[in-house]
Scaffold this motif. Structure first.
Motif, PDB file in Angstrom:
ATOM      1  N   ALA A  57       0.862  -1.237   0.009  1.00 59.50           N
ATOM      2  CA  ALA A  57      -0.100  -0.157   0.094  1.00 59.50           C
ATOM      3  C   ALA A  57       1.006   1.166  -0.130  1.00 59.50           C
ATOM      4  CB  ALA A  57      -1.057  -0.049   1.101  1.00 59.50           C
ATOM      5  N   TRP A  58       2.017   1.523   0.800  1.00 57.56           N
ATOM      6  CA  TRP A  58       2.879   2.468   0.855  1.00 57.56           C
ATOM      7  C   TRP A  58       3.502   2.509  -0.777  1.00 57.56           C
ATOM      8  CZ3 TRP A  58       7.982   2.380  -0.469  1.00 57.56           C
ATOM      9  CH2 TRP A  58       8.674   3.686  -0.250  1.00 57.56           C
ATOM     10  N   TRP A  59       3.919   1.565  -1.195  1.00 60.09           N
ATOM     11  CA  TRP A  59       4.499   1.530  -2.657  1.00 60.09           C
ATOM     12  C   TRP A  59       3.497   2.034  -3.552  1.00 60.09           C
ATOM     13  CZ3 TRP A  59       3.676  -0.728  -7.396  1.00 60.09           C
ATOM     14  CH2 TRP A  59       4.579  -0.474  -8.245  1.00 60.09           C
ATOM     15  N   ILE A  60       2.226   1.651  -3.543  1.00 61.00           N
ATOM     16  CA  ILE A  60       1.377   2.043  -4.621  1.00 61.00           C
ATOM     17  C   ILE A  60       0.958   3.632  -4.242  1.00 61.00           C
ATOM     18  CG2 ILE A  60      -1.233   2.038  -4.930  1.00 61.00           C
ATOM     19  CD1 ILE A  60      -1.205  -1.015  -4.264  1.00 61.00           C
ATOM     20  N   THR A  61       0.838   4.075  -3.024  1.00 58.62           N
ATOM     21  CA  THR A  61       0.823   5.501  -2.662  1.00 58.62           C
ATOM     22  C   THR A  61       1.977   6.369  -3.312  1.00 58.62           C
ATOM     23  OG1 THR A  61      -0.615   5.036  -0.888  1.00 58.62           O
ATOM     24  CG2 THR A  61       0.371   6.927  -0.812  1.00 58.62           C
ATOM     25  N   GLN A  62       3.307   5.851  -3.062  1.00 53.56           N
ATOM     26  CA  GLN A  62       4.361   6.569  -3.704  1.00 53.56           C
ATOM     27  C   GLN A  62       4.194   6.571  -5.057  1.00 53.56           C
ATOM     28  OE1 GLN A  62       6.788   7.889  -1.510  1.00 53.56           O
ATOM     29  NE2 GLN A  62       5.019   7.577  -0.126  1.00 53.56           N
ATOM     30  N   LYS A  63       3.728   5.547  -5.861  1.00 50.24           N
ATOM     31  CA  LYS A  63       3.893   5.580  -7.301  1.00 50.24           C
ATOM     32  C   LYS A  63       2.486   6.518  -7.888  1.00 50.24           C
ATOM     33  CE  LYS A  63       7.684   3.362  -7.652  1.00 50.24           C
ATOM     34  NZ  LYS A  63       8.993   4.107  -8.080  1.00 50.24           N
TER      35      LYS A  63
ATOM     36  N   GLY B 245      -6.922  10.413  -2.853  1.00 54.74           N
ATOM     37  CA  GLY B 245      -7.585  11.338  -3.556  1.00 54.74           C
ATOM     38  C   GLY B 245      -7.506  11.075  -5.052  1.00 54.74           C
ATOM     39  N   GLN B 246      -6.696  10.312  -5.430  1.00 57.01           N
ATOM     40  CA  GLN B 246      -6.265   9.656  -6.747  1.00 57.01           C
ATOM     41  C   GLN B 246      -6.713   8.249  -7.096  1.00 57.01           C
ATOM     42  OE1 GLN B 246      -3.712  11.370  -9.091  1.00 57.01           O
ATOM     43  NE2 GLN B 246      -3.984  13.303  -8.125  1.00 57.01           N
ATOM     44  N   ARG B 247      -7.971   8.121  -7.274  1.00 55.19           N
ATOM     45  CA  ARG B 247      -8.373   6.805  -7.673  1.00 55.19           C
ATOM     46  C   ARG B 247      -8.028   6.515  -9.129  1.00 55.19           C
ATOM     47  NH1 ARG B 247     -12.376   4.970  -3.910  1.00 55.19           N
ATOM     48  NH2 ARG B 247     -12.515   6.355  -2.327  1.00 55.19           N
ATOM     49  N   THR B 248      -7.209   5.140  -9.156  1.00 53.08           N
ATOM     50  CA  THR B 248      -7.088   4.706 -10.231  1.00 53.08           C
ATOM     51  C   THR B 248      -7.237   3.264 -10.470  1.00 53.08           C
ATOM     52  OG1 THR B 248      -4.967   6.306 -10.342  1.00 53.08           O
ATOM     53  CG2 THR B 248      -4.729   4.504 -11.724  1.00 53.08           C
ATOM     54  N   VAL B 249      -7.946   2.920 -11.747  1.00 49.80           N
ATOM     55  CA  VAL B 249      -7.887   1.280 -11.865  1.00 49.80           C
ATOM     56  C   VAL B 249      -6.478   0.683 -12.076  1.00 49.80           C
ATOM     57  CG1 VAL B 249      -9.145  -0.298 -13.359  1.00 49.80           C
ATOM     58  CG2 VAL B 249     -10.232   1.884 -12.857  1.00 49.80           C
TER      59      VAL B 249
ATOM     60  N   GLY C 157      -3.809 -11.552  -3.242  1.00 46.17           N
ATOM     61  CA  GLY C 157      -4.607 -11.262  -2.061  1.00 46.17           C
ATOM     62  C   GLY C 157      -3.826  -9.756  -1.609  1.00 46.17           C
ATOM     63  N   ALA C 158      -2.668  -9.857  -1.379  1.00 45.59           N
ATOM     64  CA  ALA C 158      -1.873  -8.750  -0.727  1.00 45.59           C
ATOM     65  C   ALA C 158      -2.207  -7.345  -1.772  1.00 45.59           C
ATOM     66  CB  ALA C 158      -0.434  -8.728  -0.678  1.00 45.59           C
ATOM     67  N   PHE C 159      -2.131  -7.644  -2.874  1.00 50.72           N
ATOM     68  CA  PHE C 159      -2.387  -6.530  -3.801  1.00 50.72           C
ATOM     69  C   PHE C 159      -3.916  -6.047  -3.661  1.00 50.72           C
ATOM     70  CE2 PHE C 159      -3.398  -4.843  -8.229  1.00 50.72           C
ATOM     71  CZ  PHE C 159      -2.461  -3.851  -8.237  1.00 50.72           C
ATOM     72  N   MET C 160      -4.686  -6.847  -3.580  1.00 49.33           N
ATOM     73  CA  MET C 160      -5.961  -6.345  -3.501  1.00 49.33           C
ATOM     74  C   MET C 160      -6.446  -5.765  -2.200  1.00 49.33           C
ATOM     75  SD  MET C 160      -8.097  -7.320  -6.271  1.00 49.33           S
ATOM     76  CE  MET C 160      -9.790  -7.683  -5.421  1.00 49.33           C
ATOM     77  N   LEU C 161      -5.969  -6.203  -1.226  1.00 54.06           N
ATOM     78  CA  LEU C 161      -6.050  -5.485   0.081  1.00 54.06           C
ATOM     79  C   LEU C 161      -5.037  -4.175  -0.144  1.00 54.06           C
ATOM     80  CD1 LEU C 161      -5.921  -8.390   2.403  1.00 54.06           C
ATOM     81  CD2 LEU C 161      -7.767  -7.115   1.857  1.00 54.06           C
ATOM     82  N   ALA C 162      -4.060  -4.095  -0.585  1.00 51.94           N
ATOM     83  CA  ALA C 162      -3.328  -2.938  -0.539  1.00 51.94           C
ATOM     84  C   ALA C 162      -4.144  -1.854  -1.362  1.00 51.94           C
ATOM     85  CB  ALA C 162      -2.005  -3.218  -1.379  1.00 51.94           C
TER      86      ALA C 162
ATOM     87  N   GLY D 200      -7.384   3.139  -1.799  1.00 49.24           N
ATOM     88  CA  GLY D 200      -8.593   3.756  -2.604  1.00 49.24           C
ATOM     89  C   GLY D 200      -8.638   3.488  -4.089  1.00 49.24           C
ATOM     90  N   HIS D 201      -7.655   2.706  -4.395  1.00 48.62           N
ATOM     91  CA  HIS D 201      -7.626   2.372  -6.143  1.00 48.62           C
ATOM     92  C   HIS D 201      -8.550   1.201  -6.092  1.00 48.62           C
ATOM     93  CE1 HIS D 201      -4.709   5.243  -6.693  1.00 48.62           C
ATOM     94  NE2 HIS D 201      -3.775   4.739  -5.514  1.00 48.62           N
ATOM     95  N   THR D 202      -8.824   0.838  -7.490  1.00 49.99           N
ATOM     96  CA  THR D 202      -9.642  -0.410  -7.844  1.00 49.99           C
ATOM     97  C   THR D 202      -8.755  -1.250  -8.716  1.00 49.99           C
ATOM     98  OG1 THR D 202     -11.796   1.379  -8.161  1.00 49.99           O
ATOM     99  CG2 THR D 202     -11.880  -0.888  -9.154  1.00 49.99           C
ATOM    100  N   VAL D 203      -9.076  -2.363  -8.626  1.00 51.36           N
ATOM    101  CA  VAL D 203      -8.635  -3.393  -9.308  1.00 51.36           C
ATOM    102  C   VAL D 203      -9.355  -4.117 -10.161  1.00 51.36           C
ATOM    103  CG1 VAL D 203      -7.112  -5.931  -9.108  1.00 51.36           C
ATOM    104  CG2 VAL D 203      -7.083  -4.053  -7.265  1.00 51.36           C
ATOM    105  N   ARG D 204      -8.891  -4.434 -11.652  1.00 49.47           N
ATOM    106  CA  ARG D 204      -9.593  -5.062 -12.383  1.00 49.47           C
ATOM    107  C   ARG D 204      -8.962  -6.398 -12.843  1.00 49.47           C
ATOM    108  NH1 ARG D 204     -14.677  -2.516 -14.147  1.00 49.47           N
ATOM    109  NH2 ARG D 204     -14.619  -0.509 -13.016  1.00 49.47           N
TER     110      ARG D 204
END
Length: 97
Positions: free
Chosen positions: A56-62, A67-71, A83-88, A93-97
């Motif tokens: 989650a920290w890495w996703i936020t850094q990148k 505030g920035q919802r990305t798919v 599972g770790a990716f989905m929870l992160a 606040g990002h969406t996974v497809r």
């Protein structure tokens, strides 16, 4: 392991609660490498929660935080990393497809 009521709580909150109350409790047994039939590793709730938080920290850094919802897309094996990716993504606040 007493967890208490989980109704109305996010899965990420339940995981964090379990990791705090019982960090050494077994979450799963995972193969050390793909296709390994003999080498397995026990993963605790504390270790899994730490992996989710680091991702989650890495996703936020990148990509930025809430505030920035990305798919996002996950391309990989359907294992513990998924599972770790989905929870992160849920935590950030990002969406996974």
């Amino acid at each position: 392991m007493a967890l208490g009521p989980v109704e109305g709580r996010l899965l990420t909150q339940v995981l964090d609660d379990l990791a705090q109350k019982s960090p050494n409790s077994l979450y799963c047994i995972h193969p050390v490498s793909y296709g390994s039939k003999e080498d397995w590793r026990e993963i605790s709730f504390g270790e899994f929660a730490l992996a989710v938080n680091r991702l989650a920290w890495w996703i936020t850094q990148k990509l930025g935080g809430q505030g920035q919802r990305t798919v996002l897309a996950y391309i990989g094996t359907n294992d513990l990393r998924y599972g770790a990716f989905m929870l992160a993504c849920m935590k950030t606040g990002h969406t996974v497809r």
